[in-house]
Design a protein around this motif. Structure first.
Motif, PDB file in Angstrom:
ATOM      1  N   GLY A 118     -34.836 -52.302  -4.247  1.00  0.00           N
ATOM      2  CA  GLY A 118     -34.271 -52.108  -5.584  1.00  0.00           C
ATOM      3  C   GLY A 118     -32.874 -51.528  -5.577  1.00  0.00           C
ATOM      4  N   ASN A 119     -32.565 -50.674  -4.588  1.00  0.00           N
ATOM      5  CA  ASN A 119     -31.230 -50.062  -4.547  1.00  0.00           C
ATOM      6  C   ASN A 119     -30.149 -51.094  -4.246  1.00  0.00           C
ATOM      7  N   ILE A 120     -30.444 -52.012  -3.337  1.00  0.00           N
ATOM      8  CA  ILE A 120     -29.465 -53.048  -2.997  1.00  0.00           C
ATOM      9  C   ILE A 120     -29.367 -54.079  -4.105  1.00  0.00           C
ATOM     10  N   MET A 121     -30.498 -54.443  -4.683  1.00  0.00           N
ATOM     11  CA  MET A 121     -30.490 -55.471  -5.717  1.00  0.00           C
ATOM     12  C   MET A 121     -29.862 -54.990  -7.014  1.00  0.00           C
ATOM     13  N   ASN A 122     -29.779 -53.701  -7.199  1.00  0.00           N
ATOM     14  CA  ASN A 122     -29.191 -53.164  -8.428  1.00  0.00           C
ATOM     15  C   ASN A 122     -27.666 -53.108  -8.372  1.00  0.00           C
ATOM     16  N   GLU A 123     -27.065 -53.529  -7.264  1.00  0.00           N
ATOM     17  CA  GLU A 123     -25.617 -53.522  -7.126  1.00  0.00           C
ATOM     18  C   GLU A 123     -24.996 -54.711  -7.854  1.00  0.00           C
ATOM     19  N   CYS A 164     -29.656 -59.854 -22.510  1.00  0.00           N
ATOM     20  CA  CYS A 164     -30.238 -59.349 -23.764  1.00  0.00           C
ATOM     21  C   CYS A 164     -31.743 -59.168 -23.645  1.00  0.00           C
ATOM     22  N   LEU A 165     -32.405 -60.107 -22.987  1.00  0.00           N
ATOM     23  CA  LEU A 165     -33.862 -60.039 -22.876  1.00  0.00           C
ATOM     24  C   LEU A 165     -34.317 -58.865 -22.008  1.00  0.00           C
ATOM     25  N   LEU A 166     -33.649 -58.660 -20.876  1.00  0.00           N
ATOM     26  CA  LEU A 166     -34.053 -57.584 -19.975  1.00  0.00           C
ATOM     27  C   LEU A 166     -33.759 -56.211 -20.563  1.00  0.00           C
ATOM     28  N   ASN A 167     -32.697 -56.088 -21.330  1.00  0.00           N
ATOM     29  CA  ASN A 167     -32.423 -54.803 -21.982  1.00  0.00           C
ATOM     30  C   ASN A 167     -33.464 -54.475 -23.048  1.00  0.00           C
ATOM     31  N   SER A 221     -38.393 -65.728  -7.219  1.00  0.00           N
ATOM     32  CA  SER A 221     -37.497 -64.799  -6.510  1.00  0.00           C
ATOM     33  C   SER A 221     -36.707 -63.934  -7.491  1.00  0.00           C
ATOM     34  N   ALA A 222     -36.212 -64.544  -8.573  1.00  0.00           N
ATOM     35  CA  ALA A 222     -35.435 -63.781  -9.553  1.00  0.00           C
ATOM     36  C   ALA A 222     -36.297 -62.741 -10.254  1.00  0.00           C
ATOM     37  N   SER A 223     -37.505 -63.117 -10.652  1.00  0.00           N
ATOM     38  CA  SER A 223     -38.378 -62.163 -11.335  1.00  0.00           C
ATOM     39  C   SER A 223     -38.799 -61.036 -10.402  1.00  0.00           C
ATOM     40  N   LYS A 224     -39.024 -61.351  -9.121  1.00  0.00           N
ATOM     41  CA  LYS A 224     -39.392 -60.300  -8.166  1.00  0.00           C
ATOM     42  C   LYS A 224     -38.265 -59.280  -8.025  1.00  0.00           C
ATOM     43  N   ILE A 225     -37.044 -59.755  -7.967  1.00  0.00           N
ATOM     44  CA  ILE A 225     -35.906 -58.837  -7.816  1.00  0.00           C
ATOM     45  C   ILE A 225     -35.707 -58.012  -9.088  1.00  0.00           C
ATOM     46  N   PHE A 226     -35.877 -58.633 -10.241  1.00  0.00           N
ATOM     47  CA  PHE A 226     -35.681 -57.901 -11.498  1.00  0.00           C
ATOM     48  C   PHE A 226     -36.704 -56.786 -11.680  1.00  0.00           C
ATOM     49  N   ILE A 227     -37.969 -57.057 -11.413  1.00  0.00           N
ATOM     50  CA  ILE A 227     -38.984 -56.015 -11.610  1.00  0.00           C
ATOM     51  C   ILE A 227     -38.855 -54.913 -10.557  1.00  0.00           C
TER      52      ILE A 227
END
Length: 256
Positions: A118-123, A164-167, A221-227
């Motif tokens: 999560g730390n790397i993906m949040n960059e 917008c959706l994720l926020n 893959s995208a949903s896994k990184i987002f969660i």
């Protein structure tokens, strides 16, 4: 002639004699000593001026020749430029380009079952997504499809919608750069689909199966990184559905 001689003698008569040459002729200096004689006048004392408008004398220079007194002496720990060039970070790090993190994100996308950091993906890393979008458009160009405008246009619209959706769904919120970075990295399997279109036609049952597999790969893959980055446990399917819609548009561009 006798009168002229008498006039000449009277005109040149004077009380001056040769014996008076050693003394100054008048002016009131006969009773004072000459202050400018060698060894009597002190030149180190500043001369005073009483005339109005004259500048005041400067203080005598006490330094050495060619060695002026420094006005500011820097401390030993203080450098002229603040820091040396050896302490500065590399240029790629200042631009936010880290090849190690790019490689880790790429492996995370290519291996859907791998846990995401999560730390790397949040960059906010846009170097990899820009390269992948350009590679996707170049692969479509090899199949005779000039779709660069559609690729970048759909990418921007999709990123705005997911932002917008994720926020609305997450408690912590997410930045637009993070959303664009994750969606761009997860576009990598779509390049593989476009590469299949160079070898054979995707307008058939086999092409539909491959396209559906690639869409599921990208969205998972995208949903896994987002969660993982937003701590949205138990909401992967809710995030994967809009991601599948976005990557489905890219698949339609590749197939048709």
């Amino acid at each position: 002639m006798a009168g002229f001689d008498n006039f000449n003698t009277d005109f040149y008569q004077s009380s001056y004699s040769v014996d008076d040459q050693g003394q100054p002729a008048g002016y009131g200096y006969s009773n004072t000593e000459d202050p400018y004689k060698q060894g009597q006048y002190d030149y180190s004392q500043p001369m005073g001026y009483s005339a109005p408008g004259m500048m005041q004398p400067q203080q005598p220079y006490t330094g050495q020749i060619y060695q002026p007194t420094p006005a500011f002496t820097p401390s030993p720990t203080q450098s002229m430029y603040g820091s040396s060039f050896d302490d500065e970070p590399p240029l790629l790090e200042e631009l936010g380009i880290n090849f190690d993190h790019i490689w880790q994100k790429t492996l995370t996308v290519l291996h859907p079952m791998k846990a995401a950091d999560g730390n790397i993906m949040n960059e906010t890393d846009l170097a990899g997504p820009m390269v992948f979008c350009l590679a996707f458009g170049a692969t479509l160009l090899l199949t005779g499809k000039i779709q660069f405008g559609y690729v970048y246009g759909i990418s921007v619209i999709g990123c705005l919608g997911m932002y917008c959706l994720l926020n609305l769904m997450s408690m912590t919120g997410v930045s637009f750069g993070c959303v664009a970075s994750v969606l761009g990295y997860c576009l990598l399997p779509m390049i593989l689909l476009a590469s299949f279109g160079i070898i054979f036609s995707l307008q058939g049952m086999f092409g539909i199966i491959i396209a559906a597999t690639i869409i599921g790969w990208c969205s998972f893959s995208a949903s896994k990184i987002f969660i993982s980055a937003l701590a949205m446990d138990g909401q992967q399917l809710l995030v994967a559905y809009p991601c599948a819609l976005l990557y489905g548009v890219f698949a339609l561009i590749s197939v048709f």
